[in-house]
Motif scaffolding. Structure first.
Motif, PDB file in Angstrom:
ATOM      1  N   GLY A 261       1.251  -1.393  -0.023  1.00 35.90           N
ATOM      2  CA  GLY A 261      -0.107  -0.012   0.105  1.00 35.90           C
ATOM      3  C   GLY A 261       0.727   1.612  -0.152  1.00 35.90           C
ATOM      4  O   GLY A 261       0.463   1.976  -0.701  1.00 35.90           O
ATOM      5  N   GLY A 262       1.826   1.330   0.557  1.00 36.10           N
ATOM      6  CA  GLY A 262       2.797   2.187   0.797  1.00 36.10           C
ATOM      7  C   GLY A 262       2.931   3.261   1.599  1.00 36.10           C
ATOM      8  O   GLY A 262       3.228   4.792   1.192  1.00 36.10           O
ATOM      9  N   LYS A 263       1.043   3.108   2.976  1.00 36.84           N
ATOM     10  CA  LYS A 263       1.190   3.684   3.434  1.00 36.84           C
ATOM     11  C   LYS A 263       1.883   3.630   5.376  1.00 36.84           C
ATOM     12  O   LYS A 263       1.768   2.750   5.209  1.00 36.84           O
ATOM     13  CB  LYS A 263      -0.564   4.540   3.349  1.00 36.84           C
ATOM     14  CG  LYS A 263      -0.511   5.258   1.762  1.00 36.84           C
ATOM     15  CD  LYS A 263      -2.180   5.646   2.081  1.00 36.84           C
ATOM     16  CE  LYS A 263      -2.760   6.255   0.585  1.00 36.84           C
ATOM     17  NZ  LYS A 263      -3.671   6.687   0.976  1.00 36.84           N
ATOM     18  N   TYR A 264       1.620   4.597   6.106  1.00 37.38           N
ATOM     19  CA  TYR A 264       1.530   4.315   6.856  1.00 37.38           C
ATOM     20  C   TYR A 264       1.007   5.128   7.976  1.00 37.38           C
ATOM     21  O   TYR A 264       1.776   6.298   8.290  1.00 37.38           O
ATOM     22  CB  TYR A 264       3.674   4.784   7.989  1.00 37.38           C
ATOM     23  CG  TYR A 264       3.780   4.137   9.177  1.00 37.38           C
ATOM     24  CD1 TYR A 264       4.065   2.695   9.833  1.00 37.38           C
ATOM     25  CD2 TYR A 264       4.212   5.056  10.520  1.00 37.38           C
ATOM     26  CE1 TYR A 264       4.124   2.779  10.984  1.00 37.38           C
ATOM     27  CE2 TYR A 264       4.397   5.288  11.433  1.00 37.38           C
ATOM     28  CZ  TYR A 264       3.903   3.845  11.665  1.00 37.38           C
ATOM     29  OH  TYR A 264       4.630   3.207  13.268  1.00 37.38           O
ATOM     30  N   THR A 265       0.177   4.795   8.702  1.00 34.36           N
ATOM     31  CA  THR A 265      -1.065   5.215   9.780  1.00 34.36           C
ATOM     32  C   THR A 265      -0.564   5.535  10.923  1.00 34.36           C
ATOM     33  O   THR A 265      -0.153   4.800  11.323  1.00 34.36           O
ATOM     34  CB  THR A 265      -2.101   5.302   8.711  1.00 34.36           C
ATOM     35  OG1 THR A 265      -2.468   5.203   7.390  1.00 34.36           O
ATOM     36  CG2 THR A 265      -3.372   5.817   9.555  1.00 34.36           C
ATOM     37  N   VAL A 266      -0.504   6.592  11.508  1.00 35.12           N
ATOM     38  CA  VAL A 266      -0.709   6.705  13.124  1.00 35.12           C
ATOM     39  C   VAL A 266      -1.688   7.451  13.283  1.00 35.12           C
ATOM     40  O   VAL A 266      -2.198   8.574  12.619  1.00 35.12           O
ATOM     41  CB  VAL A 266       0.904   7.585  13.598  1.00 35.12           C
ATOM     42  CG1 VAL A 266       0.378   8.308  15.101  1.00 35.12           C
ATOM     43  CG2 VAL A 266       1.836   6.970  13.286  1.00 35.12           C
ATOM     44  N   SER A 267      -3.105   6.551  14.029  1.00 37.97           N
ATOM     45  CA  SER A 267      -4.172   7.419  14.303  1.00 37.97           C
ATOM     46  C   SER A 267      -4.083   8.545  15.195  1.00 37.97           C
ATOM     47  O   SER A 267      -5.458   9.196  15.260  1.00 37.97           O
ATOM     48  CB  SER A 267      -5.222   6.043  14.311  1.00 37.97           C
ATOM     49  OG  SER A 267      -5.037   5.311  15.866  1.00 37.97           O
ATOM     50  N   SER A 268      -3.326   8.331  15.850  1.00 32.49           N
ATOM     51  CA  SER A 268      -3.724   9.252  17.290  1.00 32.49           C
ATOM     52  C   SER A 268      -2.214   9.680  17.859  1.00 32.49           C
ATOM     53  O   SER A 268      -1.495   8.663  18.304  1.00 32.49           O
ATOM     54  CB  SER A 268      -3.960   8.850  18.223  1.00 32.49           C
ATOM     55  OG  SER A 268      -3.921   9.645  19.570  1.00 32.49           O
ATOM     56  N   ALA A 269      -1.682  11.334  16.778  1.00 31.99           N
ATOM     57  CA  ALA A 269      -0.330  10.950  16.643  1.00 31.99           C
ATOM     58  C   ALA A 269       0.010  11.284  18.915  1.00 31.99           C
ATOM     59  O   ALA A 269      -0.579  12.146  19.698  1.00 31.99           O
ATOM     60  CB  ALA A 269      -0.080  12.179  16.429  1.00 31.99           C
ATOM     61  N   GLU A 270       1.248  11.124  18.764  1.00 33.22           N
ATOM     62  CA  GLU A 270       1.478  11.410  20.875  1.00 33.22           C
ATOM     63  C   GLU A 270       3.191  12.093  20.133  1.00 33.22           C
ATOM     64  O   GLU A 270       3.713  12.637  19.410  1.00 33.22           O
ATOM     65  CB  GLU A 270       1.857  10.373  21.747  1.00 33.22           C
ATOM     66  CG  GLU A 270       0.498   9.687  21.697  1.00 33.22           C
ATOM     67  CD  GLU A 270       0.626   7.860  21.660  1.00 33.22           C
ATOM     68  OE1 GLU A 270       2.053   8.107  22.475  1.00 33.22           O
ATOM     69  OE2 GLU A 270       0.297   7.227  22.518  1.00 33.22           O
ATOM     70  N   LEU A 271       3.036  12.548  21.712  1.00 33.20           N
ATOM     71  CA  LEU A 271       4.032  13.617  21.817  1.00 33.20           C
ATOM     72  C   LEU A 271       5.625  12.433  21.245  1.00 33.20           C
ATOM     73  O   LEU A 271       6.690  13.204  21.050  1.00 33.20           O
ATOM     74  CB  LEU A 271       5.087  14.276  22.983  1.00 33.20           C
ATOM     75  CG  LEU A 271       3.865  15.286  23.829  1.00 33.20           C
ATOM     76  CD1 LEU A 271       3.924  15.543  25.225  1.00 33.20           C
ATOM     77  CD2 LEU A 271       3.824  16.368  22.848  1.00 33.20           C
TER      78      LEU A 271
END
Length: 494
Positions: A261-271
């Motif tokens: 897919g070529g995608k890396y998703t962070v659904s909820s970003a953290e510090l």
């Protein structure tokens, strides 16, 4: 003796006044030979020789396929044979009215000279580091074994003698026009030259982008998108991160899910997602891997609690310092002067401009060949493409603020704002080119790959909203297209 026999016969014929065409019994049949003896190809030479030993002064008569005889020399050579020259040849000799027997017939076989067929796998257009195989096939009647010769770009030097030549890891220097030629392994026959086959080699690059933006607040979603230039199928992807202290090393993300897919998703970003990211792609067996992509840097701002514990997400929180860039844009021409200043509300002391380049180097402005740091201002006297990277302000205690992605190149650039645009404000984009009297180009403007305005010197959005966030670029039909720039839109300030 033979001479006496001939004299007696001649004398007898004259005395009887009866014309006699007689056949000599001792030397009655010449020998016909052909060189080369094997079937030959069109364009080659064939030599026929009618040999009669011991007696000289004979005239030789030749016939083909039992047709009318014609007088020729003892040896005849056909320098560039055609298929029509093939057939059954025979000869005999004549002196005066005396004829020998016919020679045994000799068959001359002429085949069309074969033309090699060259093929390439997997494709004529290949990327650096991949494996590619050239193959030469020759189909010629009567030839069981060929010696193959490969040539490149019209050179007379043979670079390979294999029927299949494989480049295990091609480079751009392997690009060019190839052709092959064959000669018979046990014989003198040869083929035509094949047609040219052009091999083009491009540099595979993984390109990393961020959606929707690089500057986020805790809890926001963010996606890293990895693509391979010029190729879209068959790739799997991996994502890596590094810290500001890493120069030549990136660590594979523990939760990096490799896939097509070529995608890396962070659904909820953290510090702790703040940092430098790269990707790379691979395909094939054995695997071919691209180099690391360009660098993208994510910056996550924490949520601030105010007003009796009511939680307010301040996506537009003002950092303690701003990075001021002159000229005020994120894309710049090479060989120009560029100034970057860290300015806070009180004073600018104690701030340093730092950068992380696309080549993976962490640098201070003062370490640049064309750079100098005066107070909190970094000046690059003459930019180059190596100045492309992420720039930010660093405090004396090591805190990092206000990253800006700077791109430097010699071609077409997009003039766009450095800082996020406030909802309700105007947004003006221009397409610039260095090597023209009037720098503004009449060009097409795109957002997220879709054409939104064509053939205009500037694009104006009178009232900006959140829907206008995205990647923008411009394209001129002759000068080319600019890199993409992310336009960020923040909420209207109150």
């Amino acid at each position: 003796m033979v001479t006496d026999q001939i004299v007696r016969l001649i004398f007898s014929s004259f005395c009887s006044q009866i014309p006699i065409d007689f056949i000599l019994t001792d030397f009655s049949k010449p020998t016909l030979t052909v060189e080369p003896q094997s079937p030959v190809f069109t364009g080659d030479s064939v030599t026929l020789r009618c040999e009669l030993d011991k007696i000289t002064g004979w005239e030789f008569l030749w016939s083909k396929d039992s047709n009318t005889e014609s007088p020729e020399a003892e040896t005849i050579t056909i320098s560039r044979v055609k298929v029509s020259d093939g057939g059954e040849y025979r000869c005999r000799a004549r002196r005066g009215g005396n004829y020998t027997d016919y020679s045994e017939p000799v068959a001359v076989t002429i085949h069309e000279k074969p033309k090699p067929r060259v093929t390439i796998k997997p494709d004529r257009h290949i990327f650096g580091g991949e494996t590619v195989t050239l193959r030469c096939d020759i189909y010629g009647e009567g030839v069981t074994s060929w010696r193959y010769n490969w040539y490149k770009d019209g050179s007379t030097s043979v670079f390979s003698e294999r029927q299949e030549h494989t480049f295990s890891s091609v480079t751009e220097s392997d690009a060019g026009k190839y052709f092959c030629y064959g000669t018979e392994t046990e014989g003198s026959r040869s083929s035509h030259l094949s047609d040219d086959l052009t091999l083009s080699v491009s540099d595979h690059r993984a390109v990393l982008s961020v959606s929707p933006q690089k500057w986020l607040t805790e809890g926001d979603p963010v996606t890293l998108i990895c693509e391979v230039n010029g190729s879209s199928t068959g790739w799997t992807f991996s994502w890596f991160t590094g810290t500001a202290d890493y120069r030549d090393f990136f660590q594979l993300l523990s939760d990096s899910s490799r896939g097509a897919g070529g995608k890396y998703t962070v659904s909820s970003a953290e510090l702790n997602h703040t940092g430098v990211y790269v990707c790379r792609a691979e395909k094939g067996k054995p695997a071919y891997k691209t180099g690391y992509s360009n660098i993208q840097q994510l910056w996550i701002t924490e949520i601030i609690a105010v007003l009796s514990c009511q939680i307010i997400v301040l996506s537009g929180v003002s950092p303690p310092v701003s990075l001021i860039i002159s000229p005020s844009r994120t894309q710049h021409f090479t060989s120009d002067s560029l100034s970057l200043s860290c300015e806070d509300q009180s004073n600018s002391d104690g701030w340093t401009v730092r950068r992380y380049t696309d080549s993976g180097r962490l640098e201070d402005c003062s370490s640049l060949r064309q750079g100098s740091q005066t107070g909190s201002t970094c000046t690059i006297r003459s930019t180059s493409t190596s100045d492309t990277g992420v720039y930010w302000c660093q405090s004396e205690s090591g805190e990092n603020y206000h990253p800006v992605n700077i791109t430097t190149l010699a071609g077409v650039i997009l003039e766009s704002p450095v800082h996020p645009v406030t909802e309700g404000d105007n947004l003006t984009l221009r397409c610039l080119y260095k090597y023209t009297t009037v720098s503004n180009l009449s060009a097409d403007f795109y957002k997220d790959g879709s054409l939104i305005q064509n053939q205009t010197t500037e694009m104006i959005i009178p009232t900006v909203s959140k829907s206008h966030e995205g990647f923008y670029y411009c394209k001129h039909p002759d000068r080319g297209e600019s890199p993409k720039s992310w336009i960020s839109v923040r909420g209207e300030s109150h």
